[in-house]
Design a protein around this motif. Structure first.
Motif, mmCIF file in Angstrom:
data_model
loop_
_atom_site.group_PDB
_atom_site.id
_atom_site.type_symbol
_atom_site.label_atom_id
_atom_site.label_comp_id
_atom_site.label_asym_id
_atom_site.label_seq_id
_atom_site.Cartn_x
_atom_site.Cartn_y
_atom_site.Cartn_z
ATOM 1 N N SER A 6 1.149 -1.120 -0.404
ATOM 2 C CA SER A 6 0.152 -0.172 0.037
ATOM 3 C C SER A 6 0.795 0.784 -0.015
ATOM 4 O O SER A 6 2.321 0.968 0.316
ATOM 5 C CB SER A 6 -0.885 -0.384 1.655
ATOM 6 N N TYR A 7 -0.003 2.497 -0.604
ATOM 7 C CA TYR A 7 1.217 4.065 -0.553
ATOM 8 C C TYR A 7 1.256 4.467 0.885
ATOM 9 O O TYR A 7 1.840 4.880 0.647
ATOM 10 C CB TYR A 7 0.153 4.566 -1.011
ATOM 11 N N ALA A 8 0.356 3.747 2.034
ATOM 12 C CA ALA A 8 0.081 4.095 3.167
ATOM 13 C C ALA A 8 1.661 3.365 3.951
ATOM 14 O O ALA A 8 2.112 4.236 4.897
ATOM 15 C CB ALA A 8 -0.917 3.698 4.213
ATOM 16 N N MET A 9 2.229 2.700 3.142
ATOM 17 C CA MET A 9 3.030 1.792 4.315
ATOM 18 C C MET A 9 4.750 1.976 3.146
ATOM 19 O O MET A 9 5.647 1.218 3.149
ATOM 20 C CB MET A 9 2.676 0.798 4.610
ATOM 21 N N ASP A 10 4.789 2.320 2.094
ATOM 22 C CA ASP A 10 5.693 2.077 0.476
ATOM 23 C C ASP A 10 6.954 2.845 1.160
ATOM 24 O O ASP A 10 8.002 2.655 0.605
ATOM 25 C CB ASP A 10 4.902 2.288 -0.355
ATOM 26 N N GLY A 11 6.676 4.252 2.041
ATOM 27 C CA GLY A 11 7.658 4.644 2.405
ATOM 28 C C GLY A 11 8.292 6.149 0.982
ATOM 29 O O GLY A 11 8.358 7.141 1.257
ATOM 30 N N VAL A 12 6.847 6.094 0.218
ATOM 31 C CA VAL A 12 6.947 7.288 -0.480
ATOM 32 C C VAL A 12 5.570 7.977 -0.837
ATOM 33 O O VAL A 12 4.949 8.711 0.277
ATOM 34 C CB VAL A 12 7.060 7.323 -1.968
ATOM 35 N N GLY A 13 4.857 6.668 0.020
ATOM 36 C CA GLY A 13 2.719 7.900 0.295
ATOM 37 C C GLY A 13 2.429 7.782 -1.134
ATOM 38 O O GLY A 13 2.727 7.629 -1.885
ATOM 39 N N GLY A 14 0.982 8.641 -0.814
ATOM 40 C CA GLY A 14 -0.148 8.932 -1.882
ATOM 41 C C GLY A 14 -0.185 10.306 -1.540
ATOM 42 O O GLY A 14 -0.335 10.904 -0.327
ATOM 43 N N THR A 15 -1.650 10.579 -2.072
ATOM 44 C CA THR A 15 -3.067 11.590 -1.303
ATOM 45 C C THR A 15 -3.900 10.834 -1.300
ATOM 46 O O THR A 15 -4.183 9.936 -1.458
ATOM 47 C CB THR A 15 -2.778 12.691 -2.976
ATOM 48 N N TRP A 16 -4.428 11.883 -0.730
ATOM 49 C CA TRP A 16 -5.377 10.967 -0.079
ATOM 50 C C TRP A 16 -7.079 11.368 -0.684
ATOM 51 O O TRP A 16 -6.989 13.125 -1.055
ATOM 52 C CB TRP A 16 -6.169 11.808 1.817
ATOM 53 N N PHE A 97 -9.872 2.108 3.623
ATOM 54 C CA PHE A 97 -9.464 3.050 2.001
ATOM 55 C C PHE A 97 -9.102 1.873 0.954
ATOM 56 O O PHE A 97 -8.890 0.957 0.961
ATOM 57 C CB PHE A 97 -8.767 3.409 2.659
ATOM 58 N N CYS A 98 -9.458 2.620 -0.335
ATOM 59 C CA CYS A 98 -8.618 1.384 -1.472
ATOM 60 C C CYS A 98 -7.931 2.404 -1.995
ATOM 61 O O CYS A 98 -7.476 3.529 -1.751
ATOM 62 C CB CYS A 98 -10.420 1.797 -2.188
ATOM 63 N N GLU A 99 -6.710 1.683 -3.025
ATOM 64 C CA GLU A 99 -6.456 2.819 -3.773
ATOM 65 C C GLU A 99 -6.373 1.806 -5.984
ATOM 66 O O GLU A 99 -5.691 0.984 -5.686
ATOM 67 C CB GLU A 99 -5.012 2.189 -3.348
ATOM 68 N N PRO A 100 -7.328 2.997 -6.163
ATOM 69 C CA PRO A 100 -7.907 2.390 -7.172
ATOM 70 C C PRO A 100 -7.137 2.362 -8.454
ATOM 71 O O PRO A 100 -6.114 3.019 -8.373
ATOM 72 C CB PRO A 100 -9.207 3.399 -7.788
ATOM 73 N N LEU A 101 -7.114 0.919 -9.053
ATOM 74 C CA LEU A 101 -6.181 1.137 -10.230
ATOM 75 C C LEU A 101 -5.845 2.214 -11.384
ATOM 76 O O LEU A 101 -4.506 2.115 -11.979
ATOM 77 C CB LEU A 101 -6.558 0.177 -11.136
ATOM 78 N N ARG A 102 -6.979 2.836 -11.372
ATOM 79 C CA ARG A 102 -6.450 3.814 -12.581
ATOM 80 C C ARG A 102 -6.127 5.124 -11.777
ATOM 81 O O ARG A 102 -5.883 5.735 -12.740
ATOM 82 C CB ARG A 102 -8.465 4.036 -12.830
ATOM 83 N N ARG A 105 -0.166 5.614 -10.528
ATOM 84 C CA ARG A 105 0.561 6.707 -11.242
ATOM 85 C C ARG A 105 0.009 8.278 -10.299
ATOM 86 O O ARG A 105 0.834 8.214 -10.105
ATOM 87 C CB ARG A 105 -0.063 6.772 -12.552
ATOM 88 N N ASP A 106 -0.685 8.326 -10.590
ATOM 89 C CA ASP A 106 -1.738 9.219 -8.721
ATOM 90 C C ASP A 106 -1.165 9.455 -7.653
ATOM 91 O O ASP A 106 -1.224 9.783 -6.583
ATOM 92 C CB ASP A 106 -2.738 10.214 -9.278
ATOM 93 N N ARG A 107 -1.216 7.881 -7.445
ATOM 94 C CA ARG A 107 -0.905 7.773 -6.046
ATOM 95 C C ARG A 107 -1.948 7.988 -5.058
ATOM 96 O O ARG A 107 -1.673 8.862 -4.071
ATOM 97 C CB ARG A 107 0.519 7.638 -5.800
ATOM 98 N N VAL A 108 -3.239 7.818 -5.358
ATOM 99 C CA VAL A 108 -4.631 7.463 -4.551
ATOM 100 C C VAL A 108 -4.844 7.001 -3.533
ATOM 101 O O VAL A 108 -4.857 5.836 -4.471
ATOM 102 C CB VAL A 108 -5.977 8.506 -5.941
ATOM 103 N N MET A 109 -5.173 7.680 -2.629
ATOM 104 C CA MET A 109 -6.281 6.811 -1.076
ATOM 105 C C MET A 109 -6.519 7.261 -1.093
ATOM 106 O O MET A 109 -7.379 8.177 -1.488
ATOM 107 C CB MET A 109 -5.601 6.763 -0.247
ATOM 108 N N VAL A 110 -8.342 6.195 -1.524
ATOM 109 C CA VAL A 110 -9.679 6.844 -1.475
ATOM 110 C C VAL A 110 -9.898 6.442 -0.177
ATOM 111 O O VAL A 110 -10.125 5.299 0.190
ATOM 112 C CB VAL A 110 -10.461 6.398 -2.777
ATOM 113 N N ALA A 111 -10.098 7.548 0.938
ATOM 114 C CA ALA A 111 -10.659 7.151 2.067
ATOM 115 C C ALA A 111 -12.108 6.857 2.119
ATOM 116 O O ALA A 111 -13.070 8.155 1.995
ATOM 117 C CB ALA A 111 -10.664 8.169 2.659
#
Length: 143
Positions: A6-16, A97-102, A105-111
């Motif tokens: 998950s982006y939440a634990m990969d050391g890089v992160g994402g956006t909510w 939360f989810c991390e939609p495949l589409r 590239r933008d590393r989006v996490m949807v709460a």
């Protein structure tokens, strides 16, 4: 664990991104309702509760959460749903939360949903609801 972290634990992160329905940010509303319940008990813990929730979400955004204590990915009940975990105010709390495949590239996490884990049955209901919200979010985003 799945092949992808998950982006939440990969050391890089994402956006909510937040599940919003009829103009209402539902997970933030659910967090606010829990804060108000704590405040109604005349507990000074409401501010601490909110601060802990915000801090954990910010750590997820930076990719700093640790599995399995703080995050669980690919729930058995709904493979596309992940959870962030808190032990706060004498209870267990979850943000699904989810991390939609589409949007990978933008590393989006949807709460999707914030709630208290009381029983396993209630947790399963929350996971099902989060999965329904994810499906609704996907339809709304594509519609």
């Amino acid at each position: 664990m799945t092949g992808r972290r998950s982006y939440a634990m990969d050391g890089v992160g994402g956006t909510w991104n937040w599940y919003t329905r009829d103009g209402v940010n539902i997970p933030k509303k659910e967090i606010g309702e829990q804060v108000e319940r704590i405040r109604a008990r005349d507990s000074g813990d409401a501010k601490l509760f909110l601060a802990a929730v915000v801090e954990q979400l910010e750590r997820a955004k930076r990719g700093q959460l640790v599995e399995p204590d703080e995050v669980k990915i690919a729930m058995w009940r709904a493979r596309g749903i992940n959870e962030i975990r808190w032990a706060l105010d004498s209870g267990a709390w979850r943000m699904y939360f989810c991390e939609p495949l589409r949007l990978q590239r933008d590393r989006v996490m949807v709460a999707l949903l914030f709630g208290r884990k009381v029983t396993l049955d209630e947790q399963d209901e929350d996971i099902d609801e989060a999965n329904e919200r994810y499906a609704w979010w996907g339809r709304a985003a594509n519609g």
